[in-house]
Design a protein around this motif. Structure first.
Motif, PDB file in Angstrom:
ATOM      1  N   GLU A  23      -4.766 -11.074   9.998  1.00  0.00           N
ATOM      2  CA  GLU A  23      -3.759 -10.346   9.232  1.00  0.00           C
ATOM      3  C   GLU A  23      -4.311  -8.954   8.963  1.00  0.00           C
ATOM      4  O   GLU A  23      -5.504  -8.784   8.738  1.00  0.00           O
ATOM      5  CB  GLU A  23      -3.494 -11.078   7.920  1.00  0.00           C
ATOM      6  CG  GLU A  23      -2.343 -10.521   7.138  1.00  0.00           C
ATOM      7  CD  GLU A  23      -2.005 -11.380   5.931  1.00  0.00           C
ATOM      8  OE1 GLU A  23      -1.913 -10.816   4.826  1.00  0.00           O
ATOM      9  OE2 GLU A  23      -1.844 -12.610   6.097  1.00  0.00           O
ATOM     10  N   ARG A  64      -4.102  -5.265   6.783  1.00  0.00           N
ATOM     11  CA  ARG A  64      -3.641  -4.534   5.601  1.00  0.00           C
ATOM     12  C   ARG A  64      -3.934  -3.068   5.832  1.00  0.00           C
ATOM     13  O   ARG A  64      -5.079  -2.676   6.019  1.00  0.00           O
ATOM     14  CB  ARG A  64      -4.365  -4.999   4.339  1.00  0.00           C
ATOM     15  CG  ARG A  64      -3.945  -4.199   3.096  1.00  0.00           C
ATOM     16  CD  ARG A  64      -4.663  -4.663   1.843  1.00  0.00           C
ATOM     17  NE  ARG A  64      -6.073  -4.347   1.840  1.00  0.00           N
ATOM     18  CZ  ARG A  64      -6.618  -3.306   1.191  1.00  0.00           C
ATOM     19  NH1 ARG A  64      -5.869  -2.477   0.502  1.00  0.00           N
ATOM     20  NH2 ARG A  64      -7.922  -3.118   1.229  1.00  0.00           N
ATOM     21  N   GLU A  93      -8.307  -8.895   8.593  1.00  0.00           N
ATOM     22  CA  GLU A  93      -8.829 -10.131   8.014  1.00  0.00           C
ATOM     23  C   GLU A  93      -8.826 -11.191   9.108  1.00  0.00           C
ATOM     24  O   GLU A  93      -7.781 -11.497   9.675  1.00  0.00           O
ATOM     25  CB  GLU A  93      -7.970 -10.551   6.835  1.00  0.00           C
ATOM     26  CG  GLU A  93      -7.933  -9.500   5.739  1.00  0.00           C
ATOM     27  CD  GLU A  93      -6.902  -9.777   4.662  1.00  0.00           C
ATOM     28  OE1 GLU A  93      -6.218 -10.832   4.707  1.00  0.00           O
ATOM     29  OE2 GLU A  93      -6.772  -8.919   3.764  1.00  0.00           O
ATOM     30  N   ARG A 130      -4.457   0.349   4.399  1.00  0.00           N
ATOM     31  CA  ARG A 130      -4.927   0.732   3.071  1.00  0.00           C
ATOM     32  C   ARG A 130      -4.052   1.781   2.385  1.00  0.00           C
ATOM     33  O   ARG A 130      -3.857   1.698   1.174  1.00  0.00           O
ATOM     34  CB  ARG A 130      -6.372   1.223   3.139  1.00  0.00           C
ATOM     35  CG  ARG A 130      -7.324   0.086   3.420  1.00  0.00           C
ATOM     36  CD  ARG A 130      -8.744   0.563   3.642  1.00  0.00           C
ATOM     37  NE  ARG A 130      -9.614  -0.603   3.515  1.00  0.00           N
ATOM     38  CZ  ARG A 130     -10.638  -0.663   2.694  1.00  0.00           C
ATOM     39  NH1 ARG A 130     -10.956   0.344   1.945  1.00  0.00           N
ATOM     40  NH2 ARG A 130     -11.366  -1.760   2.642  1.00  0.00           N
ATOM     41  N   ASN A 131      -3.525   2.775   3.105  1.00  0.00           N
ATOM     42  CA  ASN A 131      -2.728   3.848   2.464  1.00  0.00           C
ATOM     43  C   ASN A 131      -1.427   3.331   1.880  1.00  0.00           C
ATOM     44  O   ASN A 131      -0.935   3.871   0.894  1.00  0.00           O
ATOM     45  CB  ASN A 131      -2.311   4.946   3.454  1.00  0.00           C
ATOM     46  CG  ASN A 131      -3.412   5.523   4.251  1.00  0.00           C
ATOM     47  OD1 ASN A 131      -4.549   5.137   4.118  1.00  0.00           O
ATOM     48  ND2 ASN A 131      -3.075   6.455   5.091  1.00  0.00           N
ATOM     49  N   THR A 132      -0.849   2.336   2.530  1.00  0.00           N
ATOM     50  CA  THR A 132       0.508   1.902   2.164  1.00  0.00           C
ATOM     51  C   THR A 132       0.561   0.480   1.616  1.00  0.00           C
ATOM     52  O   THR A 132       1.612   0.060   1.133  1.00  0.00           O
ATOM     53  CB  THR A 132       1.423   1.948   3.401  1.00  0.00           C
ATOM     54  OG1 THR A 132       0.923   1.018   4.378  1.00  0.00           O
ATOM     55  CG2 THR A 132       1.483   3.358   3.998  1.00  0.00           C
ATOM     56  N   GLU A 133      -0.549  -0.264   1.747  1.00  0.00           N
ATOM     57  CA  GLU A 133      -0.594  -1.683   1.379  1.00  0.00           C
ATOM     58  C   GLU A 133       0.317  -2.541   2.265  1.00  0.00           C
ATOM     59  O   GLU A 133       0.555  -3.705   1.963  1.00  0.00           O
ATOM     60  CB  GLU A 133      -0.260  -1.910  -0.100  1.00  0.00           C
ATOM     61  CG  GLU A 133      -1.318  -1.382  -1.046  1.00  0.00           C
ATOM     62  CD  GLU A 133      -2.672  -2.068  -0.880  1.00  0.00           C
ATOM     63  OE1 GLU A 133      -2.724  -3.293  -0.669  1.00  0.00           O
ATOM     64  OE2 GLU A 133      -3.694  -1.366  -0.962  1.00  0.00           O
ATOM     65  N   GLU A 134       0.831  -1.967   3.348  1.00  0.00           N
ATOM     66  CA  GLU A 134       1.646  -2.743   4.293  1.00  0.00           C
ATOM     67  C   GLU A 134       0.780  -3.827   4.907  1.00  0.00           C
ATOM     68  O   GLU A 134      -0.396  -3.625   5.201  1.00  0.00           O
ATOM     69  CB  GLU A 134       2.178  -1.820   5.400  1.00  0.00           C
ATOM     70  CG  GLU A 134       2.938  -2.554   6.487  1.00  0.00           C
ATOM     71  CD  GLU A 134       3.296  -1.665   7.671  1.00  0.00           C
ATOM     72  OE1 GLU A 134       3.846  -2.216   8.637  1.00  0.00           O
ATOM     73  OE2 GLU A 134       3.015  -0.458   7.640  1.00  0.00           O
ATOM     74  N   ARG A 135       1.374  -5.010   5.109  1.00  0.00           N
ATOM     75  CA  ARG A 135       0.687  -6.125   5.749  1.00  0.00           C
ATOM     76  C   ARG A 135       1.371  -6.434   7.069  1.00  0.00           C
ATOM     77  O   ARG A 135       2.595  -6.430   7.163  1.00  0.00           O
ATOM     78  CB  ARG A 135       0.686  -7.355   4.858  1.00  0.00           C
ATOM     79  CG  ARG A 135      -0.245  -7.158   3.678  1.00  0.00           C
ATOM     80  CD  ARG A 135      -0.859  -8.486   3.262  1.00  0.00           C
ATOM     81  NE  ARG A 135      -1.952  -8.271   2.350  1.00  0.00           N
ATOM     82  CZ  ARG A 135      -3.232  -8.465   2.650  1.00  0.00           C
ATOM     83  NH1 ARG A 135      -3.566  -8.888   3.849  1.00  0.00           N
ATOM     84  NH2 ARG A 135      -4.172  -8.257   1.771  1.00  0.00           N
ATOM     85  N   PHE A 178      -7.691   0.674   7.922  1.00  0.00           N
ATOM     86  CA  PHE A 178      -6.986  -0.603   7.781  1.00  0.00           C
ATOM     87  C   PHE A 178      -7.992  -1.736   7.844  1.00  0.00           C
ATOM     88  O   PHE A 178      -9.076  -1.599   8.404  1.00  0.00           O
ATOM     89  CB  PHE A 178      -5.885  -0.769   8.841  1.00  0.00           C
ATOM     90  CG  PHE A 178      -6.375  -0.720  10.262  1.00  0.00           C
ATOM     91  CD1 PHE A 178      -6.736  -1.878  10.937  1.00  0.00           C
ATOM     92  CD2 PHE A 178      -6.454   0.491  10.944  1.00  0.00           C
ATOM     93  CE1 PHE A 178      -7.186  -1.836  12.253  1.00  0.00           C
ATOM     94  CE2 PHE A 178      -6.902   0.542  12.257  1.00  0.00           C
ATOM     95  CZ  PHE A 178      -7.268  -0.626  12.910  1.00  0.00           C
ATOM     96  N   ASP A 179      -7.631  -2.843   7.206  1.00  0.00           N
ATOM     97  CA  ASP A 179      -8.463  -4.039   7.181  1.00  0.00           C
ATOM     98  C   ASP A 179      -7.900  -5.049   8.168  1.00  0.00           C
ATOM     99  O   ASP A 179      -6.686  -5.245   8.211  1.00  0.00           O
ATOM    100  CB  ASP A 179      -8.449  -4.697   5.802  1.00  0.00           C
ATOM    101  CG  ASP A 179      -8.937  -3.784   4.690  1.00  0.00           C
ATOM    102  OD1 ASP A 179      -9.520  -2.722   4.982  1.00  0.00           O
ATOM    103  OD2 ASP A 179      -8.737  -4.150   3.516  1.00  0.00           O
TER     104      ASP A 179
END
Length: 179
Positions: A3, A5, A130, A7-12, A127-128
């Motif tokens: 998944e 994430r 996971e 970071r700038n927008t918290e969009e997943r 972006f992350d």
């Protein structure tokens, strides 16, 4: 399943095809191997003997050889991290600095969870990604990133390398990055 994430927008971003498409647009390879191929005992074990590491490599031998043939990887090993790992916090501090390499950083997760923090294109930013068992990622050379554990602090992964000595991290100073 991985998944993302942003970071700038918290969009997943969820779902294998969506994750793969997003990462492809960021020049990051994403694949998924069958985590159920591994014995149930090894799916939940984070302190491994040399024999158990060899068993994991044997279980994923065809997947590893296929990826290595396509991408030019010449050597591979197993990394296992958990609270039982001596000096884990010191080791994580070394990992948790943005850096680059002169070759891909590849992880095929066989147990546990981990996270890559990657510098994307200018319009995306950091972006992350996971990751969990079955997820395979290759962050290309010279792409700023770092890897760390998630809250469970347990992971087992196959690492693949082009250079037989393994990779060397080159620090990447970036004022736009914040943890």
């Amino acid at each position: 399943m991985a998944e993302i994430r942003i970071r700038n927008t918290e969009e997943r971003i969820k779902g294998e095809e969506n994750v793969r498409a997003f990462l492809e647009g960021q020049e990051v390879l994403y694949e998924h191997w069958d985590p159920s191929k591994l014995s149930e005992e090894l799916q939940n074990k984070f302190v491994l003997s040399d024999e158990e590491k060899a068993e994991i490599l044997k279980t994923y031998e065809d997947d590893i050889n296929d990826l290595a043939a396509r991408r030019g990887y010449k050597t591979w090993d197993i990394i296992s991290l958990s609270d039982a790992t001596p000096n884990l916090d010191e080791l994580l501090k070394k990992f948790e600095n943005v850096h680059t390499h002169t070759e891909d950083e590849v992880r095929a997760i066989t147990a546990g969870r981990g996270i890559f923090i990657i510098k994307g294109t200018d319009d995306v930013g950091y972006f992350d990604v996971e990751l969990e068992a079955g997820d395979v990622i290759s962050v290309p050379e010279h792409k700023a990133h770092f890897f760390t554990l998630m809250e469970n602090r347990q992971i087992v992964a196959v690492r693949l390398f082009i250079e037989t000595e393994g990779w060397i991290a080159h620090p990447f100073a970036d004022a736009t990055f914040s943890k």
